[in-house]
Write a protein that holds these residues in place. Sequence first.
Motif, short mmCIF file in Angstrom:
data_model
loop_
_atom_site.label_atom_id
_atom_site.label_comp_id
_atom_site.label_asym_id
_atom_site.label_seq_id
_atom_site.Cartn_x
_atom_site.Cartn_y
_atom_site.Cartn_z
N GLN A 1 0.85 -1.30 -0.08
CA GLN A 1 0.20 -0.06 0.16
C GLN A 1 1.01 1.19 -0.11
O GLN A 1 1.85 1.10 0.52
CB GLN A 1 -0.91 0.05 1.32
N LYS A 2 0.24 2.19 -0.61
CA LYS A 2 0.88 3.48 -0.62
C LYS A 2 -0.12 4.63 -0.49
O LYS A 2 -1.22 4.60 -0.91
CB LYS A 2 1.65 3.78 -1.83
N ILE A 3 0.36 5.77 -0.01
CA ILE A 3 -0.63 7.02 0.14
C ILE A 3 -1.11 7.46 -1.25
O ILE A 3 -0.40 7.20 -2.10
CB ILE A 3 -0.18 8.05 1.09
N PRO A 4 -2.22 8.13 -1.31
CA PRO A 4 -2.82 8.51 -2.72
C PRO A 4 -1.92 9.64 -3.20
O PRO A 4 -0.98 10.17 -2.29
CB PRO A 4 -4.06 9.14 -2.07
N ALA B 1 -4.71 13.99 -5.49
CA ALA B 1 -5.96 13.33 -4.72
C ALA B 1 -6.17 13.72 -3.39
O ALA B 1 -7.20 14.31 -2.85
CB ALA B 1 -6.05 11.70 -4.91
N LEU B 2 -4.88 14.04 -2.71
CA LEU B 2 -4.98 14.41 -1.34
C LEU B 2 -5.44 15.96 -1.38
O LEU B 2 -6.09 16.48 -0.56
CB LEU B 2 -3.49 14.53 -0.75
N ALA B 3 -4.66 16.77 -2.26
CA ALA B 3 -5.16 18.15 -2.48
C ALA B 3 -6.74 18.23 -2.62
O ALA B 3 -7.35 19.03 -2.10
CB ALA B 3 -4.54 18.81 -3.33
N GLN B 4 -7.32 17.31 -3.60
CA GLN B 4 -8.68 17.60 -3.79
C GLN B 4 -9.67 17.09 -2.68
O GLN B 4 -10.71 17.73 -2.36
CB GLN B 4 -8.85 16.61 -4.97
N TYR B 5 -9.09 16.08 -2.02
CA TYR B 5 -10.02 15.73 -0.82
C TYR B 5 -9.84 16.81 0.40
O TYR B 5 -10.85 17.03 1.02
CB TYR B 5 -9.06 14.33 -0.05
N GLU B 6 -8.55 17.45 0.68
CA GLU B 6 -8.50 18.59 1.65
C GLU B 6 -9.52 19.86 1.22
O GLU B 6 -10.33 20.35 1.95
CB GLU B 6 -7.10 19.05 1.69
N TYR C 1 -6.99 11.76 8.77
CA TYR C 1 -7.32 11.04 7.70
C TYR C 1 -5.82 10.39 7.23
O TYR C 1 -5.68 9.16 7.15
CB TYR C 1 -7.96 11.54 6.56
N PHE C 2 -4.91 11.38 7.16
CA PHE C 2 -3.45 11.07 6.55
C PHE C 2 -2.88 10.23 7.61
O PHE C 2 -2.10 9.38 7.07
CB PHE C 2 -2.76 12.34 6.16
N GLU C 3 -3.04 10.25 8.81
CA GLU C 3 -2.25 9.55 9.73
C GLU C 3 -2.87 7.81 9.86
O GLU C 3 -2.24 7.16 9.76
CB GLU C 3 -2.42 10.09 11.12
N ASN C 4 -4.09 7.98 9.57
CA ASN C 4 -4.84 6.72 9.47
C ASN C 4 -4.23 5.72 8.28
O ASN C 4 -3.98 4.67 8.27
CB ASN C 4 -6.39 6.75 9.36
N ALA D 1 -0.92 1.80 5.67
CA ALA D 1 0.13 1.34 4.75
C ALA D 1 1.38 0.73 5.35
O ALA D 1 1.97 -0.29 5.03
CB ALA D 1 0.52 2.67 3.92
N VAL D 2 1.67 1.47 6.61
CA VAL D 2 2.87 0.77 7.41
C VAL D 2 2.46 -0.64 8.06
O VAL D 2 3.61 -1.72 7.82
CB VAL D 2 3.16 1.77 8.52
N GLU D 3 1.30 -0.95 8.49
CA GLU D 3 1.06 -2.03 9.05
C GLU D 3 1.02 -3.38 7.93
O GLU D 3 1.52 -4.33 8.20
CB GLU D 3 -0.31 -1.98 9.74
N ASN D 4 0.34 -2.80 6.55
CA ASN D 4 0.26 -3.85 5.85
C ASN D 4 1.72 -4.04 5.19
O ASN D 4 1.92 -5.44 4.92
CB ASN D 4 -0.65 -3.26 4.50
N ASN D 5 2.47 -3.09 4.73
CA ASN D 5 3.87 -3.16 4.11
C ASN D 5 4.79 -3.73 5.08
O ASN D 5 5.67 -4.79 4.84
CB ASN D 5 4.33 -1.79 3.68
N GLY D 6 4.88 -3.57 6.51
CA GLY D 6 5.61 -4.15 7.27
C GLY D 6 5.44 -5.93 7.48
O GLY D 6 6.18 -6.55 7.61
N ALA D 7 3.98 -6.00 7.42
CA ALA D 7 3.47 -7.39 7.54
C ALA D 7 4.23 -8.23 6.26
O ALA D 7 4.79 -9.13 6.40
CB ALA D 7 2.31 -7.61 7.94
N ASN D 8 3.82 -7.69 5.08
CA ASN D 8 4.46 -8.33 3.95
C ASN D 8 6.05 -8.50 3.85
O ASN D 8 6.60 -9.52 3.71
CB ASN D 8 4.15 -7.34 2.84
N ASN D 9 6.76 -7.20 4.42
CA ASN D 9 8.27 -7.46 4.68
C ASN D 9 8.70 -8.47 5.63
O ASN D 9 9.69 -9.35 5.22
CB ASN D 9 8.65 -5.91 4.88
#
Length: 266
Positions: A84-87, A91-96, A124-127, A132-140
């Motif tokens: 996972q990677k952040i948008p 997309a972030l600017a449009q959401y803000e 939202y951004f921290e979530n 992403a950190v939890e998913n990517n860390g588990a994969n690694n």
Amino acid sequence: MEREIYQKQYDFELEQRNSIASAANVPIVALTVVGGALSTMIVDFKYSWCISTYTFTSLSVLSLIAIVFSLVFIFRSFLGYTYQKIPTSSALAQYEKELKEWHTQNSGNHEDSIRLAKIDFDEYFENKLSEAVENNGANNLKRGNFLHNATLSVAIALAFLVLAAPFYIYQKINREDTIHQVEIVKPLKLAEERLNMSNENGNSGSSTTQQAAPANTPTAAPVSTKPPGPPNVMFKGSITFDSVSAAGNRNVATVIPPVKKGSGKE
């Protein structure tokens, strides 16, 4: 503060993903070398009903099993993982922007809407970073474990290969040289063929010479016209031939005139 921690962890997991992908080359190369050496030894070994053959076969089979496990672990380190990677920034600017418009419509106060929109966006951004950190860390973590097991399996296969190598080397040194018997099923009669070819070449040369000889003989000078032979003798009486013993002389024909009857003369 939490956002900086999430951001660093997020960057670290993405870098770890690239490092794991590069580290997979080590067991792959080692597996190629060990597998090539093992296959050469298995094919070249002369099997017989003895203890050395049993030991070599057992060690080779164990090494082969370790190689198979290593292959499985390598494939498991690549297949079935989604990162996972952040948008994107747009997309972030449009959401803000949408958050600001929504809070403006609901609160009516422009300053409060901006503050509330910022709080919601940060949350939202921290979530998203934490997900992403939890998913990517588990994969690694899973991929790193599989690569570790693959490398360990290659090391085990190499250990069994080293144990089996002395039996192969001992047999290689003491093995008698194989004598290959060559049997000519259909002999090539080269000498006879060469003789036939030389005879054919000689005959063709002689025939050519014989045929060409008359052409090379000088032509005789032309002579005068051949004289015709004497014509036949014309007669009406008897003809007697006087034989001549000398060679080269021709016979003379004598014509006897007829005798008149009643003349009284003898």
